[in-house]
Design a protein around this motif. Structure first.
Motif, PDB file in Angstrom:
ATOM      1  N   GLN A  85       0.837  -1.204   0.000  1.00  0.00           N
ATOM      2  CA  GLN A  85       0.000   0.000   0.000  1.00  0.00           C
ATOM      3  C   GLN A  85       0.871   1.253   0.000  1.00  0.00           C
ATOM      4  O   GLN A  85       0.586   2.214  -0.707  1.00  0.00           O
ATOM      5  N   HIS A  88       2.098   2.372  -3.316  1.00  0.00           N
ATOM      6  CA  HIS A  88       1.118   3.102  -4.118  1.00  0.00           C
ATOM      7  C   HIS A  88       1.200   4.614  -3.896  1.00  0.00           C
ATOM      8  O   HIS A  88       0.833   5.379  -4.795  1.00  0.00           O
ATOM      9  N   ILE A  92       2.135   5.430  -9.336  1.00  0.00           N
ATOM     10  CA  ILE A  92       0.844   4.926  -9.808  1.00  0.00           C
ATOM     11  C   ILE A  92       0.992   3.537 -10.416  1.00  0.00           C
ATOM     12  O   ILE A  92       0.015   2.841 -10.653  1.00  0.00           O
ATOM     13  N   ASP A  93       2.243   3.135 -10.661  1.00  0.00           N
ATOM     14  CA  ASP A  93       2.535   1.796 -11.179  1.00  0.00           C
ATOM     15  C   ASP A  93       3.613   1.151 -10.304  1.00  0.00           C
ATOM     16  O   ASP A  93       4.764   1.017 -10.722  1.00  0.00           O
ATOM     17  N   PRO A  94       3.252   0.746  -9.077  1.00  0.00           N
ATOM     18  CA  PRO A  94       4.265   0.219  -8.159  1.00  0.00           C
ATOM     19  C   PRO A  94       4.871  -1.091  -8.633  1.00  0.00           C
ATOM     20  O   PRO A  94       4.263  -1.840  -9.392  1.00  0.00           O
ATOM     21  N   HIS A  97       3.101  -4.497  -8.781  1.00  0.00           N
ATOM     22  CA  HIS A  97       2.135  -4.735  -9.856  1.00  0.00           C
ATOM     23  C   HIS A  97       2.828  -5.143 -11.157  1.00  0.00           C
ATOM     24  O   HIS A  97       2.234  -5.824 -11.979  1.00  0.00           O
TER      25      HIS A  97
END
Length: 108
Positions: A85, A88, A92-94, A97
């Motif tokens: 978390q 994030h 916006i694109d951690p 992911h």
């Protein structure tokens, strides 16, 4: 609800989070944990006492040494999710992911 808030208050300390991450794959004595989290053994012992009272860690005695381990997988999962978390808020694109298999965050 009150117990849930107490669990989060136990996790609201960087040293305790590092201890939980260090214990996710191993059972360790205080001195080893102190080296990993870069704190004094006395400080780590105080944090472990709190985690033990909260039943987040368990102990095992071997002679004069005490080994610590996580009581279950939930504290580790909570810390991992909290770290994801936090990623994030930085992107916006951690990274978790983008990875095929998101890595568990490191102790450092």
């Amino acid at each position: 609800m009150e117990l849930t808030v107490e669990v989060f208050s136990m996790l609201a300390d960087a040293t305790r989070v590092r201890i939980i991450l260090a214990l996710r794959d191993a059972e360790l004595p205080v001195n080893s944990l102190a080296e990993i989290v870069d704190k004094s053994p006395a400080s780590v012992s105080q944090h472990l006492a709190k985690l033990r009272l909260a039943r987040i860690v368990l102990t095992r005695n071997e002679g004069t040494r005490i080994f610590y381990r996580l009581a279950n997988e939930h504290a580790s999962l909570l810390v991992t999710e909290a770290m994801f978390q936090a990623e994030h808020s930085l992107s916006i694109d951690p990274a978790h992911h983008r990875a095929a298999h998101p890595a568990t965050p490191d102790v450092s």
